[in-house]
Design a protein around this motif. Structure first.
Motif, PDB file in Angstrom:
ATOM      1  N   UNK A  56       0.834  -1.209   0.000  1.00  0.00           N
ATOM      2  CA  UNK A  56       0.000   0.000   0.000  1.00  0.00           C
ATOM      3  C   UNK A  56       0.867   1.258   0.000  1.00  0.00           C
ATOM      4  N   UNK A  57       1.882   1.279   0.853  1.00  0.00           N
ATOM      5  CA  UNK A  57       2.763   2.447   0.962  1.00  0.00           C
ATOM      6  C   UNK A  57       3.505   2.704  -0.356  1.00  0.00           C
ATOM      7  N   UNK A  58       3.890   1.630  -1.026  1.00  0.00           N
ATOM      8  CA  UNK A  58       4.651   1.792  -2.281  1.00  0.00           C
ATOM      9  C   UNK A  58       3.746   2.099  -3.467  1.00  0.00           C
ATOM     10  N   UNK A  59       2.430   2.179  -3.242  1.00  0.00           N
ATOM     11  CA  UNK A  59       1.416   2.479  -4.269  1.00  0.00           C
ATOM     12  C   UNK A  59       1.356   1.405  -5.350  1.00  0.00           C
ATOM     13  N   UNK A  60       1.836   0.205  -5.068  1.00  0.00           N
ATOM     14  CA  UNK A  60       1.745  -0.891  -6.041  1.00  0.00           C
ATOM     15  C   UNK A  60       0.325  -1.448  -6.055  1.00  0.00           C
ATOM     16  N   UNK A  61      -0.169  -1.850  -4.866  1.00  0.00           N
ATOM     17  CA  UNK A  61      -1.556  -2.312  -4.742  1.00  0.00           C
ATOM     18  C   UNK A  61      -1.882  -3.549  -5.546  1.00  0.00           C
ATOM     19  N   UNK A  62      -1.321  -4.697  -5.164  1.00  0.00           N
ATOM     20  CA  UNK A  62      -1.594  -5.947  -5.884  1.00  0.00           C
ATOM     21  C   UNK A  62      -3.052  -6.393  -5.762  1.00  0.00           C
ATOM     22  N   UNK A  75      -7.691   2.963   8.842  1.00  0.00           N
ATOM     23  CA  UNK A  75      -6.244   2.806   9.034  1.00  0.00           C
ATOM     24  C   UNK A  75      -5.520   2.826   7.690  1.00  0.00           C
ATOM     25  N   UNK A  76      -6.136   2.209   6.678  1.00  0.00           N
ATOM     26  CA  UNK A  76      -5.534   2.201   5.340  1.00  0.00           C
ATOM     27  C   UNK A  76      -5.443   3.615   4.775  1.00  0.00           C
ATOM     28  N   UNK A  77      -6.530   4.417   4.991  1.00  0.00           N
ATOM     29  CA  UNK A  77      -6.503   5.808   4.515  1.00  0.00           C
ATOM     30  C   UNK A  77      -5.379   6.586   5.188  1.00  0.00           C
ATOM     31  N   UNK A  78      -5.257   6.398   6.507  1.00  0.00           N
ATOM     32  CA  UNK A  78      -4.185   7.074   7.238  1.00  0.00           C
ATOM     33  C   UNK A  78      -2.821   6.632   6.741  1.00  0.00           C
ATOM     34  N   UNK A  79      -2.677   5.344   6.457  1.00  0.00           N
ATOM     35  CA  UNK A  79      -1.402   4.811   5.953  1.00  0.00           C
ATOM     36  C   UNK A  79      -1.077   5.373   4.582  1.00  0.00           C
ATOM     37  N   UNK A  80      -2.114   5.521   3.756  1.00  0.00           N
ATOM     38  CA  UNK A  80      -1.888   6.061   2.415  1.00  0.00           C
ATOM     39  C   UNK A  80      -1.375   7.501   2.493  1.00  0.00           C
ATOM     40  N   UNK A  81      -2.040   8.328   3.327  1.00  0.00           N
ATOM     41  CA  UNK A  81      -1.640   9.735   3.412  1.00  0.00           C
ATOM     42  C   UNK A  81      -0.262   9.899   4.068  1.00  0.00           C
TER      43      UNK A  81
END
Length: 335
Positions: A56-62, A75-81
């Motif tokens: 998710x952090x690397x914006x790959x998103x398999x 939590x995912x939204x917070x991790x993305x930002x």
């Protein structure tokens, strides 16, 4: 309080890249552990959660792991930002550091870490010709150029390591790794008068020999008066370029028909054919003229004898060869 100040001081000295890398790593591990706890059915192991976090952090998103609960998605939204921001900053910082290192290398601000290299001091037409010729003859030779007038190493000399600074300073010589160099060539500066240029060459020789007494040092001098001082400073070979050039000019004036011969002899391809070889045992006691036919048939032409510090060019035919003599020859181009 003092411990807190100490920790802040230590943290301030940590490089930015290390801080960013640690932040990205820590945030990924923490987020992965939390999602594993919140949704163990979707993220069966700790590693599955950490894997999802870094993807998710690397914006790959398999898409192999997808959170379902509202809490996990928040939590995912917070991790993305937060995580993606730190990751982007980390990548750009790495790129900026690489560009800065490349620029510093071109501007002579990076230390040389190799060994067995040749150090050439001074940026001028002679040093350019020397560098070009060495690279043509021995492409893998490591060369370090030291000069304080050159702002940036030209693109045509990418294989050369450049150190910008005063060659008589210890810090600059250490940056060129003088302690592990094999040869140092000090070219004379043509700025100012000849005495000043030679005095600086002698000073540089002293600095070189102080840090590496065993390195073979060649010094170009503009006047013969400074040869003695350069030798005392530790120079292994002194070349008086003014006298050499003057002799060639005089020869061309007095003997114009020989000018082309001299020019050919001074071309590197032909100069490299000049050699000094040890005398074979069977030659000892013979006259110089008796060597001519034997050596010529072997593919080289004797020019003279090196006896100690003496160079006997075209000696008398009856000169007797001694055991410690060395033969000065022109080797065949077909050798």
């Amino acid at each position: 309080m003092s411990q807190w100040v100490l920790l802040r001081t230590l943290f301030a000295h940590i490089p930015l890249l290390v801080k960013l890398a640690f932040t990205v790593l820590l945030s990924g591990i923490a987020a992965g552990a939390i999602v594993h706890v919140l949704e163990p059915s979707k993220f069966p192991t700790w590693f599955d959660g950490i894997w999802w976090a870094f993807v998710t952090v690397s914006t790959v998103g398999y898409g192999d792991f997808v959170p379902e609960s509202t809490t996990t998605r928040l939590l995912a939204i917070l991790l993305i930002f937060a995580g993606v921001g730190f990751m982007t900053l980390l990548v750009t910082s790495f790129a900026g550091a690489a560009v800065q290192i490349n620029q510093s290398t071109r501007e002579g601000g990076v230390s040389f870490l190799g060994e067995g290299h040749i150090i050439i001091i001074g940026w001028n037409e002679r040093s350019r010709h020397t560098i070009t010729t060495i690279k043509e003859e021995k492409p893998h030779t490591k060369i370090v150029l030291i000069d304080e007038t050159l702002q940036e190493l030209p693109n045509a000399y990418k294989g050369i390591h450049f150190v910008r600074g005063n060659s008589s300073e210890d810090a600059v010589l250490k940056q060129a790794n003088i302690g592990l160099a094999s040869t140092v060539l000090i070219t004379a500066s043509h700025q100012g008068n000849e005495f000043t240029a030679d005095a600086f060459s002698v000073l540089t020789t002293l600095a070189v020999k102080a840090q590496n007494p065993s390195v073979y040092t060649i010094v170009e001098l503009l006047t013969r008066d400074q040869v003695v001082n350069a030798t005392r400073a530790g120079a292994d070979k002194c070349i008086s370029s003014t006298q050499l050039t003057g002799d060639i000019l005089t020869s061309n004036v007095i003997h114009p028909n020989t000018s082309e011969v001299i020019s050919k002899l001074f071309e590197f391809e032909r100069m490299s054919l000049l050699e000094i070889r040890p005398i074979h045992e069977r030659m000892v006691g013979k006259s110089f003229v008796s060597l001519l036919s034997e050596t010529y048939n072997s593919g080289y032409l004797p020019l003279g004898i090196k006896r100690g510090e003496q160079m006997l060019i075209h000696p008398h035919a009856t000169l007797v060869i001694e055991a410690d003599d060395e033969l000065i020859i022109i080797a065949s181009q077909a050798k």
